[in-house]
Design a protein around this motif. Structure first.
Motif, mmCIF file in Angstrom:
data_model
loop_
_atom_site.group_PDB
_atom_site.id
_atom_site.type_symbol
_atom_site.label_atom_id
_atom_site.label_comp_id
_atom_site.label_asym_id
_atom_site.label_seq_id
_atom_site.Cartn_x
_atom_site.Cartn_y
_atom_site.Cartn_z
ATOM 1 N N ILE A 183 0.552 35.102 28.213
ATOM 2 C CA ILE A 183 1.739 34.382 27.751
ATOM 3 C C ILE A 183 1.953 33.113 28.567
ATOM 4 C CG2 ILE A 183 4.263 34.506 27.587
ATOM 5 C CD1 ILE A 183 2.749 36.070 25.398
ATOM 6 N N LEU A 184 1.776 33.213 29.870
ATOM 7 C CA LEU A 184 1.958 32.034 30.724
ATOM 8 C C LEU A 184 0.944 30.948 30.375
ATOM 9 C CD1 LEU A 184 3.418 30.703 33.083
ATOM 10 C CD2 LEU A 184 1.818 31.852 34.633
ATOM 11 N N VAL A 185 -0.302 31.333 30.178
ATOM 12 C CA VAL A 185 -1.334 30.350 29.827
ATOM 13 C C VAL A 185 -0.973 29.631 28.532
ATOM 14 C CG1 VAL A 185 -3.722 30.108 29.014
ATOM 15 C CG2 VAL A 185 -3.233 31.466 31.055
ATOM 16 N N ARG A 244 4.202 24.001 26.081
ATOM 17 C CA ARG A 244 5.463 23.331 26.417
ATOM 18 C C ARG A 244 5.265 22.105 27.308
ATOM 19 N NH1 ARG A 244 10.130 26.603 25.560
ATOM 20 N NH2 ARG A 244 11.161 25.964 27.503
ATOM 21 N N SER A 245 4.039 21.814 27.672
ATOM 22 C CA SER A 245 3.774 20.626 28.488
ATOM 23 C C SER A 245 2.833 19.659 27.768
ATOM 24 C CB SER A 245 3.191 21.031 29.840
ATOM 25 O OG SER A 245 1.976 21.751 29.673
ATOM 26 N N ASN A 246 2.823 19.769 26.431
ATOM 27 C CA ASN A 246 2.061 18.836 25.596
ATOM 28 C C ASN A 246 0.561 18.892 25.864
ATOM 29 O OD1 ASN A 246 1.972 16.914 23.515
ATOM 30 N ND2 ASN A 246 1.892 15.221 24.970
ATOM 31 N N ARG A 247 0.053 20.107 26.122
ATOM 32 C CA ARG A 247 -1.390 20.277 26.322
ATOM 33 C C ARG A 247 -1.933 21.347 25.373
ATOM 34 N NH1 ARG A 247 -1.804 21.546 32.476
ATOM 35 N NH2 ARG A 247 0.238 22.473 32.028
ATOM 36 N N GLY A 291 9.583 35.001 31.066
ATOM 37 C CA GLY A 291 10.424 34.590 32.180
ATOM 38 C C GLY A 291 9.752 33.542 33.051
ATOM 39 N N LEU A 292 8.458 33.731 33.299
ATOM 40 C CA LEU A 292 7.710 32.759 34.092
ATOM 41 C C LEU A 292 7.617 31.416 33.381
ATOM 42 C CD1 LEU A 292 4.804 35.031 35.386
ATOM 43 C CD2 LEU A 292 6.715 34.121 36.730
ATOM 44 N N VAL A 293 7.408 31.462 32.070
ATOM 45 C CA VAL A 293 7.329 30.223 31.298
ATOM 46 C C VAL A 293 8.646 29.454 31.397
ATOM 47 C CG1 VAL A 293 7.193 29.285 28.954
ATOM 48 C CG2 VAL A 293 5.565 31.023 29.687
ATOM 49 N N PRO A 324 11.070 24.873 31.957
ATOM 50 C CA PRO A 324 12.363 25.186 31.340
ATOM 51 C C PRO A 324 12.624 24.448 30.040
ATOM 52 C CG PRO A 324 12.642 23.840 33.312
ATOM 53 C CD PRO A 324 11.214 24.272 33.285
ATOM 54 N N ARG A 325 12.001 23.304 29.844
ATOM 55 C CA ARG A 325 12.202 22.531 28.616
ATOM 56 C C ARG A 325 10.856 22.081 28.071
ATOM 57 N NH1 ARG A 325 15.913 20.766 32.252
ATOM 58 N NH2 ARG A 325 18.114 21.071 31.725
ATOM 59 N N PRO A 326 10.659 22.224 26.762
ATOM 60 C CA PRO A 326 9.433 21.657 26.171
ATOM 61 C C PRO A 326 9.413 20.154 26.358
ATOM 62 C CG PRO A 326 10.585 23.088 24.610
ATOM 63 C CD PRO A 326 11.513 22.858 25.758
#
Length: 230
Positions: free
Chosen positions: A138-140, A146-149, A212-214, A219-221
């Motif tokens: 999920i984190l990956v 959410r970081s445009n990648r 939660g980690l994401v 915190p924001r896309p």
């Protein structure tokens, strides 16, 4: 709109079915090709899965998002990136696809179409491994999305799952739908029905930890990602 939804559900079904066929079919092939060498069997199984995942994500991603996994769909909705209505429909398609894929793999390798697995996998160590494997997945996915990648997600997911076959004691199922599908095969990748509920509970817990980690790390896309989702 109905046609578009049907297309998305079809993509989730077919993608999930193909993923299950790859995981189970390559496990059966590995047993036949490398009898008596469990490490080599696992390597062959992991390599096939790691190679297939990016292909499936690239093919079906533009259509449905290429989740093939209920916890990915749940987190996608939980962080506000997809409507809950879609997730409610995606999950049955994913489960049905994984079951069909398991049956197809059995038939391709001249196994009984349905054979309940007798491989008991659930231990405390395996439960923890599934929590960690699912949280990491999920984190990956969502840290990148959410970081445009998002363009590197197919390769990152394939690499992560391939590695997780070896660094987790459970061999990283990390997917409730494929966990259910693996019950239908008494082969290398199978899991007994008695072990599946524990694995699914661990995967749901791992998804919550991962979400939660994401939200903590991203915190924001990014503005580009937010605009693309509209």
């Amino acid at each position: 709109m109905r046609t578009a939804l049907a297309r998305r559900l079809g993509a989730e079904f077919l993608g999930s079915a193909t993923l299950a066929a790859v995981v189970i079919g390559s496990g059966i092939a590995a047993q036949a090709l490398s009898p008596g060498d469990t490490g080599l069997q696992l390597l062959e199984n992991a390599l096939a899965t790691a190679l297939a995942l990016p292909v499936l994500i690239l093919v079906f991603g533009p259509i449905s998002g290429a989740h093939f996994n209920p916890v990915v769909s749940l987190v996608d909705s939980a962080v506000g990136m997809r409507a809950w209505r879609d997730t409610a429909l995606y999950i049955p398609a994913q489960v049905a696809g994984c079951i069909v894929g398991a049956v197809a793999a059995n038939i391709m390798f001249e196994q009984p179409a349905v054979a309940w697995s007798t491989t008991d996998r659930l231990t405390g160590a395996h439960f923890l491994a599934e929590v960690i494997a699912t949280a990491g997945l999920i984190l990956v996915i969502f840290a990148l999305a959410r970081s445009n990648r998002a363009s590197v997600i197919p390769w990152a997911v394939g690499a992560y799952i391939g590695a997780a076959y070896f660094f987790t004691s459970s061999t990283s199922f990390a997917n409730p739908a494929i966990t259910l599908g693996r019950m239908f095969t008494d082969t290398f990748a199978g899991i007994t029905p008695g072990s599946a509920p524990g694995f699914i509970a661990a995967q749901l817990l791992g998804a919550a930890v991962g979400a939660g980690l994401v939200l903590w790390f991203s915190p924001r896309p990014s503005p580009v990602t937010t605009a693309a989702r509209r």
